[in-house]
Design an enzyme around this catalytic site. Structure first.
Site, short mmCIF file in Angstrom:
data_model
loop_
_atom_site.label_atom_id
_atom_site.label_comp_id
_atom_site.label_asym_id
_atom_site.label_seq_id
_atom_site.Cartn_x
_atom_site.Cartn_y
_atom_site.Cartn_z
N HIS A 56 0.85 -1.20 0.00
CA HIS A 56 0.00 0.00 0.00
C HIS A 56 0.87 1.24 0.00
O HIS A 56 2.10 1.14 0.11
CB HIS A 56 -0.98 -0.01 1.17
CG HIS A 56 -0.39 0.07 2.54
ND1 HIS A 56 0.43 -0.90 3.08
CD2 HIS A 56 -0.49 1.02 3.52
CE1 HIS A 56 0.79 -0.56 4.31
NE2 HIS A 56 0.25 0.60 4.60
N HIS A 58 1.40 3.91 1.95
CA HIS A 58 1.99 4.65 3.09
C HIS A 58 3.52 4.67 3.00
O HIS A 58 4.14 3.68 2.63
CB HIS A 58 1.53 4.04 4.42
CG HIS A 58 0.08 4.34 4.72
ND1 HIS A 58 -0.67 3.55 5.55
CD2 HIS A 58 -0.73 5.34 4.29
CE1 HIS A 58 -1.90 4.05 5.63
NE2 HIS A 58 -1.96 5.13 4.88
N ASP A 60 5.81 4.55 5.14
CA ASP A 60 6.59 3.56 5.90
C ASP A 60 6.55 2.18 5.23
O ASP A 60 7.01 1.19 5.80
CB ASP A 60 6.13 3.49 7.37
CG ASP A 60 4.70 3.01 7.53
OD1 ASP A 60 3.83 3.46 6.78
OD2 ASP A 60 4.46 2.16 8.41
N HIS A 61 6.03 2.14 3.99
CA HIS A 61 6.06 0.91 3.20
C HIS A 61 6.66 1.12 1.82
O HIS A 61 7.10 0.17 1.18
CB HIS A 61 4.65 0.31 3.08
CG HIS A 61 4.12 -0.07 4.44
ND1 HIS A 61 4.13 -1.35 4.91
CD2 HIS A 61 3.67 0.72 5.46
CE1 HIS A 61 3.68 -1.36 6.16
NE2 HIS A 61 3.39 -0.11 6.51
N HIS A 114 -7.56 -0.54 5.41
CA HIS A 114 -6.48 0.29 5.97
C HIS A 114 -6.21 1.41 4.96
O HIS A 114 -6.15 2.58 5.32
CB HIS A 114 -5.24 -0.56 6.21
CG HIS A 114 -4.05 0.20 6.70
ND1 HIS A 114 -3.99 0.76 7.96
CD2 HIS A 114 -2.87 0.50 6.11
CE1 HIS A 114 -2.83 1.38 8.11
NE2 HIS A 114 -2.13 1.23 7.00
N ASP A 131 -0.22 -3.81 6.27
CA ASP A 131 -0.87 -3.28 7.46
C ASP A 131 -2.34 -3.69 7.55
O ASP A 131 -3.14 -3.01 8.17
CB ASP A 131 -0.78 -1.74 7.50
CG ASP A 131 0.62 -1.25 7.82
OD1 ASP A 131 1.50 -2.07 8.11
OD2 ASP A 131 0.82 -0.01 7.77
N HIS A 169 4.63 -4.70 10.52
CA HIS A 169 5.18 -4.10 11.74
C HIS A 169 5.37 -5.13 12.85
O HIS A 169 4.63 -6.11 12.93
CB HIS A 169 4.23 -3.02 12.29
CG HIS A 169 4.13 -1.80 11.44
ND1 HIS A 169 4.90 -0.68 11.64
CD2 HIS A 169 3.35 -1.52 10.36
CE1 HIS A 169 4.59 0.24 10.73
NE2 HIS A 169 3.65 -0.25 9.94
FE FE Z 1 2.68 0.81 8.27
ZN ZN Z 2 0.02 1.65 6.56
#
Ligand code: FE
Ligand code: ZN
Length: 253
Positions: A56, A58, A60-61, A114, A131, A169
């Protein structure tokens, strides 16, 4: 056919990227939040990156996409329905647009909630769930409803119980503490928490999990549990209502 091999790469505070090799020279990274730890892991193993996979949009990915693409010329593969938000995307995939990793057919599952176009990649018996599904947890509902998330989790639950779950995570310990507030008498949950506490005390990852273990211990997959329903005072509520209340309580846990 050569086996798929997976290496965990801890990134940022509590993210995991994963190196996936097929034994014939292909090497993908799943959800690289930052380039540094991924480059180090590749160098230590003498690997060259050929693919970047994103579950996805985001950061942090996919925050490492552009730097890694520039350095290795790797092909960026992500949700085709979210091309505009995936940095450097080359190949959009989805349930109708499957993807081939060398000789391995990769199943793509669309699991929104999400984010609106979140996907999972399933490589022979290993699911990268980003996530959406965590060990003993699930993602927050940023772009979807409880019904959407329940449908997405239900889709993942149809994978075989021995499917290994690689999530985005290391949230397992705090997820488990929350789970115990809902099902304090769940013996499998109690046993798993002992294992998780021991692993985290050593700084070891709790990933991968398996779908079978998640079904027994993850409260977000257990809206039909008698004990969980009793804790919530929702003995006769419908499944999605119980799931929604569980998610709501976790938001403020
Ligand atoms: Fe994340
Ligand atoms: Zn995420």
């Amino acid at each position: 056919m050569a086996e798929i091999d997976v290496t965990l790469v801890p990134c940022l505070q509590d993210n995991y990227a994963y190196l996936v090799t097929d034994g014939s020279g292909l090497c993908a990274v799943v959800d690289p939040s930052e380039p540094g730890p991924v480059k180090k892991a590749l160098a230590e193993r003498g690997l060259t990156l050929t693919h970047i996979l994103n579950t996805h949009h985001h950061l942090d990915h996919c925050g490492g996409n552009l730097a890694l693409k520039e350095e290795f010329g790797a092909e960026v593969v992500g949700p085709g329905k979210d091309r505009g938000r995936i940095p450097g995307i080359d190949t959009g995939v989805g349930e109708d647009v499957p993807w081939q990793f060398g000789s391995h057919t990769v199943k793509v599952l669309e699991i929104p909630a999400h984010t609106s176009s979140h996907i999972a990649f399933v490589f022979d018996g290993k699911a990268f769930t980003g996530d959406t599904l965590f060990a003993m947890g699930c993602g927050r509902l940023f772009e979807g409803t409880p019904q959407m998330m329940w449908d997405s989790l239900s889709k993942l639950m149809r994978l075989p119980d021995d499917t290994k779950i690689y999530c985005g995570h290391e949230y397992t310990l705090s997820n488990g503490k929350f789970a115990l507030t809902l099902e304090p008498k769940n013996a499998e949950l109690q046993a798993r928490m002992k294992d998780v506490e021991a692993m985290r005390a050593k700084g070891a990852p709790t990933i991968p999990s398996t779908m079978g273990l998640e079904k027994k211990t993850n409260p977000f997959l257990r809206p039909d549990s008698k004990e969980l329903r009793a804790t919530l005072g929702m003995e006769n509520a419908d499944t999605v209502a119980v799931f929604a209340e569980t998610r709501k309580r976790k938001d403020s846990f």
